[in-house]
Motif scaffolding. Structure first.
Motif, mmCIF file in Angstrom:
data_model
loop_
_atom_site.group_PDB
_atom_site.id
_atom_site.type_symbol
_atom_site.label_atom_id
_atom_site.label_comp_id
_atom_site.label_asym_id
_atom_site.label_seq_id
_atom_site.Cartn_x
_atom_site.Cartn_y
_atom_site.Cartn_z
ATOM 1 N N GLY A 146 -43.132 5.596 -0.063
ATOM 2 C CA GLY A 146 -42.249 6.461 -0.853
ATOM 3 C C GLY A 146 -40.993 5.725 -1.278
ATOM 4 N N LEU A 147 -40.396 4.966 -0.349
ATOM 5 C CA LEU A 147 -39.169 4.217 -0.650
ATOM 6 C C LEU A 147 -39.408 3.149 -1.713
ATOM 7 C CD1 LEU A 147 -37.582 3.535 2.868
ATOM 8 C CD2 LEU A 147 -36.430 4.612 0.934
ATOM 9 N N VAL A 148 -40.394 2.294 -1.460
ATOM 10 C CA VAL A 148 -40.630 1.161 -2.366
ATOM 11 C C VAL A 148 -41.051 1.661 -3.748
ATOM 12 C CG1 VAL A 148 -42.043 -0.888 -2.768
ATOM 13 C CG2 VAL A 148 -41.204 -0.376 -0.465
ATOM 14 N N GLY A 149 -42.026 2.584 -3.774
ATOM 15 C CA GLY A 149 -42.526 3.091 -5.054
ATOM 16 C C GLY A 149 -41.420 3.763 -5.850
ATOM 17 N N SER A 150 -40.604 4.576 -5.177
ATOM 18 C CA SER A 150 -39.538 5.280 -5.895
ATOM 19 C C SER A 150 -38.493 4.303 -6.412
ATOM 20 C CB SER A 150 -38.872 6.310 -4.977
ATOM 21 O OG SER A 150 -39.833 7.157 -4.439
ATOM 22 N N GLY A 151 -38.187 3.254 -5.604
ATOM 23 C CA GLY A 151 -37.263 2.221 -6.059
ATOM 24 C C GLY A 151 -37.776 1.562 -7.331
ATOM 25 N N MET A 152 -39.090 1.303 -7.354
ATOM 26 C CA MET A 152 -39.686 0.695 -8.547
ATOM 27 C C MET A 152 -39.535 1.619 -9.755
ATOM 28 S SD MET A 152 -43.033 -0.691 -6.546
ATOM 29 C CE MET A 152 -44.025 -1.661 -7.614
ATOM 30 N N LEU A 153 -39.743 2.904 -9.536
ATOM 31 C CA LEU A 153 -39.599 3.867 -10.644
ATOM 32 C C LEU A 153 -38.168 3.880 -11.171
ATOM 33 C CD1 LEU A 153 -41.683 6.855 -9.242
ATOM 34 C CD2 LEU A 153 -42.248 5.425 -11.217
ATOM 35 N N GLY A 154 -37.206 3.920 -10.220
ATOM 36 C CA GLY A 154 -35.806 3.953 -10.619
ATOM 37 C C GLY A 154 -35.404 2.712 -11.404
ATOM 38 N N LEU A 155 -35.881 1.559 -10.955
ATOM 39 C CA LEU A 155 -35.549 0.297 -11.622
ATOM 40 C C LEU A 155 -36.106 0.279 -13.041
ATOM 41 C CD1 LEU A 155 -34.124 -2.412 -11.028
ATOM 42 C CD2 LEU A 155 -36.382 -3.363 -10.516
ATOM 43 N N ALA A 156 -37.366 0.729 -13.194
ATOM 44 C CA ALA A 156 -37.985 0.752 -14.525
ATOM 45 C C ALA A 156 -37.194 1.675 -15.447
ATOM 46 C CB ALA A 156 -39.442 1.194 -14.421
ATOM 47 N N GLY A 157 -36.828 2.854 -14.919
ATOM 48 C CA GLY A 157 -36.063 3.800 -15.732
ATOM 49 C C GLY A 157 -34.718 3.217 -16.133
ATOM 50 N N ALA A 158 -34.070 2.494 -15.195
ATOM 51 C CA ALA A 158 -32.760 1.904 -15.466
ATOM 52 C C ALA A 158 -32.853 0.826 -16.552
ATOM 53 C CB ALA A 158 -32.192 1.320 -14.175
ATOM 54 N N PHE A 159 -33.857 -0.034 -16.439
ATOM 55 C CA PHE A 159 -34.058 -1.066 -17.465
ATOM 56 C C PHE A 159 -34.285 -0.434 -18.829
ATOM 57 C CE2 PHE A 159 -34.737 -4.624 -14.472
ATOM 58 C CZ PHE A 159 -34.144 -5.636 -15.214
ATOM 59 N N PHE A 160 -35.075 0.649 -18.822
ATOM 60 C CA PHE A 160 -35.373 1.304 -20.090
ATOM 61 C C PHE A 160 -34.099 1.851 -20.731
ATOM 62 C CE2 PHE A 160 -36.883 4.841 -22.770
ATOM 63 C CZ PHE A 160 -37.733 4.123 -23.592
ATOM 64 N N ALA A 161 -33.200 2.397 -19.892
ATOM 65 C CA ALA A 161 -31.940 2.912 -20.436
ATOM 66 C C ALA A 161 -31.181 1.803 -21.175
ATOM 67 C CB ALA A 161 -31.086 3.486 -19.309
ATOM 68 N N PHE A 162 -31.165 0.604 -20.592
ATOM 69 C CA PHE A 162 -30.421 -0.503 -21.203
ATOM 70 C C PHE A 162 -31.127 -1.084 -22.419
ATOM 71 C CE2 PHE A 162 -28.509 -1.132 -16.780
ATOM 72 C CZ PHE A 162 -27.398 -0.365 -17.104
ATOM 73 N N THR A 163 -32.454 -1.162 -22.422
ATOM 74 C CA THR A 163 -33.156 -1.743 -23.579
ATOM 75 C C THR A 163 -33.196 -0.757 -24.735
ATOM 76 O OG1 THR A 163 -35.261 -1.035 -22.648
ATOM 77 C CG2 THR A 163 -34.649 -3.322 -22.288
ATOM 78 N N GLU A 164 -33.390 0.528 -24.431
ATOM 79 C CA GLU A 164 -33.528 1.524 -25.491
ATOM 80 C C GLU A 164 -32.158 1.930 -26.052
ATOM 81 O OE1 GLU A 164 -36.440 2.129 -26.471
ATOM 82 O OE2 GLU A 164 -36.238 3.881 -27.789
ATOM 83 N N GLY A 165 -31.131 1.934 -25.176
ATOM 84 C CA GLY A 165 -29.800 2.309 -25.635
ATOM 85 C C GLY A 165 -29.620 3.807 -25.793
ATOM 86 N N PHE A 166 -30.646 4.577 -25.440
ATOM 87 C CA PHE A 166 -30.548 6.031 -25.546
ATOM 88 C C PHE A 166 -31.516 6.687 -24.565
ATOM 89 C CE2 PHE A 166 -32.316 9.990 -27.295
ATOM 90 C CZ PHE A 166 -31.162 10.741 -27.352
ATOM 91 N N ILE A 167 -31.009 7.619 -23.772
ATOM 92 C CA ILE A 167 -31.905 8.382 -22.906
ATOM 93 C C ILE A 167 -31.579 9.863 -23.045
ATOM 94 C CG2 ILE A 167 -32.459 6.632 -21.150
ATOM 95 C CD1 ILE A 167 -30.123 7.651 -19.504
ATOM 96 N N SER A 168 -32.611 10.689 -22.807
ATOM 97 C CA SER A 168 -32.367 12.133 -22.850
ATOM 98 C C SER A 168 -33.266 12.784 -21.810
ATOM 99 C CB SER A 168 -32.679 12.698 -24.231
ATOM 100 O OG SER A 168 -34.067 12.672 -24.427
ATOM 101 N N ALA A 169 -33.091 14.085 -21.638
ATOM 102 C CA ALA A 169 -33.891 14.794 -20.639
ATOM 103 C C ALA A 169 -35.378 14.600 -20.907
ATOM 104 C CB ALA A 169 -33.534 16.273 -20.646
#
Lengths: 285, 232, 322
Positions: free
Chosen positions: C208-231
């Motif tokens: 749960g810890l490792v997998g969720s960390g991976m999800l969070g990291l992917a989401g964070a990278f996406f925020a920076f590459t896309e420049g826009f996030i929404s619900a």
């Protein structure tokens, strides 16, 4: 305060009717129907179409609900067959995925053909006062239907041989077979009934606020929460959970506001599951 | 009344019972005895349709019922009481009994007969079956089968989990049923009790019939005495 | 090292994608989203495929990462790298908490699913409600990352390819380690695993810890590459349902199943753009058709096929030799 609680009970009965179908289908065959809400909305749209052809409201509702019941029956006899052929976790997972596929198809078709359709049955007449609370005719009629349907259901399951037969399959499928009950036809019947009930809830909702073609997923999630909080497979549990969540919903949206309400509702559901993983009235296996 | 011919049945393609042939005439009481794992339960599940036979034939009342599902065979008048009972735990005793008559309503005379056979149940009609003791559950299971007014009653290990005194009481009830003319086929590990009740018996070992004889003779058979009656 | 060969081959194949898509920014965007979903799918596979915890909050956990990173970098002014680490940590703690609760209360597949689903929905509401922090329905423009290579289609694609390859390596290393042995035992037979001395709860929480960390990291990278996030970037309907379908389609618990599933469904998405609104219908039909057909997913089906063919050929060679 009385008005708010009364509102909550009425809403809760509708929640219960929505959840009871889901809980029954799961109890009978291990299928957690993720297309439940989509069936509800499809029922509402069927009624909307029937009204569009010039039918009066009552016959239109009958036609729409019959159509959705037939669809439920057909789904169970065709698509669900490979699901019932499997056991344990595999059955649960396949049931989830196939009904998810059905949900996609219904949502997609509605979005394609009737993207802006919404059912809104308006009931005329002046507000009526009950227990000192003024209620609109629409919501009064919706409440009456919900109470009557819930009463009939409980009567069916407690008081008729067929109803007891359905409960027996949930409690011990092999025992049911031994007394001459065919679990497959019970499942057919109940899948159809659950679709009709879902459609009925969408119709009663439409008497107080419009039900749009895209509301399927919201109905599904609501049904899931009600069924799980009540205890999967428990008929009475679905109604108890429905009414409790209904009251939580109206009280919190009255005193705190709508945005927080959803979170409060979800937290209440999560808390119940954590304190009693088998649900309010579920049996521990 | 019941003819089983060359029946082979098992789980997931592995036969446990191999080519068993047995008959039960109307009014007869027949025992299938054998040790744990001999295949008695599998045989009975094959007869009543809970398992599909891989080979052979089951004829009930002159009609071939092989391959028919359990609920159809049950409605023909063949009632099966499994060792695990399979009651409906969340329903009352009364509801459990009444479901025996499914899809009809129970016949009042039959209900009265069941309650006279098991007087203890009469006071507990509104108790949930899941909360009862093993002996009481066994009574409900037999009662539920009787309410269907069967022509043949199959009982698998009716004494499972019962104390010796209760086991004896159960057999007394079965003796009453016999005297009422009900045809019985029962599987049992408590061989003395079973042989006292029945007319004939089959000895099942490793899924095959090893011996078939009158119960009287089986009681005297030295091998049966050694293997199942604990007498050397 | 031999166990890393399939990953190297996959990486090489995916590295070639920009060669014929790089002339279209739109298609590169789709390809990047494909990799984002591949990363989600690998993480979800680690949690669900390996330890049977049905996390229906993939999108929400990625969202925890995405919003944490964006807010910490833009509002608080933390450096991008630190924001990424904290975002991954926040998601890991959240997901680890769910695992801990599920283990403590011994929740089964469906109940874990429902609890995490309620979190998904609550998170969605929170994002919409906390307007001044998250931008509510309008979404959030992310300034951090602007002007860097993260905003150029082809380099961003390779950044995400790097993430996917790293996740695959992590998954494989975990599989090959003592932890992986425990995961496998857990997947096959929980009771037997427990009897063999595997500390089942502890491995569930690790996953749960490792997998969720991976999800969070992917989401964070996406925020920076896309420049826009929404619900809706992280909504249940947009993320979770697709990830579940992809992973089960590819093969639960397999190394390359998530990659295959994500690739197939990204291609289907691309092809179906022409069909417009009927896309979802076709999607549903595909899901039903495949799951009635293959019960264990595509990767195991291919493996069986290959083994059967190899077996036949072997048999024929054997007969000739006789």
């Amino acid at each position: 305060m009385t008005a708010v609680v009364l509102d909550g009970i009425v809403l809760g009965l509708q929640f219960g009717l929505l959840g009871v179908g889901l809980t029954l289908v799961y109890g009978l065959g291990g299928v957690l129907n993720l297309a439940h809400g989509q069936l509800a909305v499809l029922g509402a749209i069927a009624v909307w179409l029937a009204i569009g052809t010039g039918l009066p409201v009552l016959p239109a509702v009958v036609v729409g609900l019959a159509a959705i019941g037939l669809l439920g029956f057909l789904l169970d006899t065709t698509l669900m067959r490979p699901v019932y052929a499997r056991r344990g976790d595999e059955r649960v997972l396949l049931g989830l995925l196939l009904t998810l596929g059905v949900a996609f198809i219904i949502d997609g078709l509605l979005n394609w053909r009737y993207p802006i359709a919404s059912l809104n049955i308006s009931i005329g007449g002046d507000p009526i006062s009950i227990l000192g609370v003024r209620m609109r005719t629409g919501s009064l009629l919706a409440s009456t239907i919900a109470i009557a349907a819930a009463g009939l259901l409980l009567l069916f399951f407690r008081g008729t041989t067929l109803g007891r037969g359905v409960r027996s399959v949930i409690q011990d499928e092999e025992g049911a077979r031994l007394v001459g009950i065919n679990p497959a036809s019970v499942r057919n019947l109940i899948f159809a009934l659950s679709a009709v009930l879902a459609g009925l809830v969408a119709v009663t909702r439409s008497m107080t606020s419009p039900v749009s073609a895209s509301a399927g997923i919201d109905f599904t999630i609501l049904a899931l929460i009600v069924a799980v909080v009540g205890g999967l497979g428990s008929i009475l549990g679905a109604f108890v959970a429905g009414i409790l969540l209904g009251i939580v919903n109206t009280v919190s949206s009255f005193y705190i506001g709508q945005y927080i309400t959803t979170i409060v509702l979800l937290a209440a559901a999560a808390l119940t599951i954590l304190l009693r993983p088998s649900g309010l009235l579920g049996r521990r296996k | 009344m019941l003819e089983v011919e060359e029946l082979s049945v098992g789980y997931l393609g592995d036969d446990v019972v191999h080519g068993v042939t047995l008959t039960v005439a109307p009014g007869e009481a027949v025992a299938v005895i054998g040790s744990n794992g001999a295949g008695k339960t599998t045989l009975f599940r094959g007869i009543c349709g809970l398992l599909t036979a891989s080979h052979g034939r089951v004829t009930f009342d002159g009609e071939d019922v092989s391959g028919q599902p359990a609920h159809k065979i049950s409605r023909r008048g063949l009632a099966f009481v499994p060792a695990e009972r399979h009651l409906f735990p969340g329903m009352t005793v009364k509801e459990n009994l009444a479901l025996g008559a499914y899809p009809g309503r129970p016949d009042p005379a039959t209900m009265d007969f069941v309650l006279s056979l098991f007087p203890q149940l009469a006071d507990r009609l509104s108790q949930h079956a899941g909360t009862m003791s093993g002996g009481e559950q066994q009574m409900v299971a037999v009662g539920r089968a009787l309410v269907s007014r069967p022509r043949l009653l199959l009982l698998d290990e009716p004494t499972t989990g019962l104390a010796p005194k209760l086991a004896k009481a159960a057999y007394e009830a079965l003796a009453t049923l016999r005297s009422e003319g009900l045809t019985l086929l029962l599987a049992e590990q408590q061989v003395p009790l079973a042989l006292d009740l029945t007319d004939r018996g089959y000895v099942l070992e490793n899924g095959r019939v090893q011996l078939e004889s009158s119960s009287e003779e089986l009681r005297r058979n030295p091998e049966v005495r050694r293997a199942y009656l604990g007498i050397t | 090292m031999r166990s890393l060969v399939p990953i190297a081959l996959t990486a090489a194949a995916l590295a070639l994608v920009p060669l014929w898509l790089s002339d279209s920014d739109f298609r590169m965007g789709l390809a990047l989203e494909g990799l984002l979903f591949t990363a989600y799918a690998i993480a979800f596979n680690l949690i669900f495929g390996s330890t049977k915890q049905l996390f229906l909050c993939v999108g929400a956990l990625a969202g925890v990462g995405g919003y944490t990173a964006a807010i910490l970098a833009d509002r608080v002014g933390l450096p991008m790298l630190l924001a990424l680490v904290l975002a991954a940590g926040a998601a890991a703690v959240t997901g680890g908490l769910f695992s801990w609760v599920a283990v403590r209360r011994s929740l089964d597949v469906i109940f874990t699913g429902i609890i995490t689903l309620t979190f998904s929905l609550a998170f969605q509401n929170l994002i919409l409600g906390q307007r001044n922090l998250t931008g509510g329905e309008t979404g959030l423009l992310v300034d951090t990352g602007a002007g860097t290579i993260l905003r150029e289609p082809v380099p961003a694609y390779y950044v995400f390819l790097g993430i996917v390859v790293t996740y695959l390596v992590v998954f494989r290393l975990l599989q090959r380690s003592h932890v992986g042995w425990a995961f496998r035992a857990l997947r096959d037979d929980e009771v037997a695993a427990e009897l063999a001395g595997v500390n089942v709860p502890r491995y569930r929480i690790y996953a749960g810890l490792v997998g969720s960390g991976m999800l969070g990291l992917a989401g964070a990278f996406f925020a920076f590459t896309e420049g826009f996030i929404s619900a809706s970037t992280f909504s249940f309907g947009h993320v979770d349902i697709r990830v579940l379908v992809m992973v089960v389609f590819g093969g639960l618990g397999t190394l390359l199943g998530p990659v295959l599933g994500a690739t197939v469904f990204s291609v289907i998405d691309e092809v179906l753009i022409g069909v417009g609104q009927l896309r979802q219908v076709v999607y549903g039909l595909v899901v039903i058709a495949f799951f009635v057909g293959f019960k264990h997913g595509l990767v195991p089906a291919i493996e069986t096929l290959v083994r059967t063919i190899a077996g036949r050929m072997g048999a024929r060679i054997g007969t000739k030799g006789d």
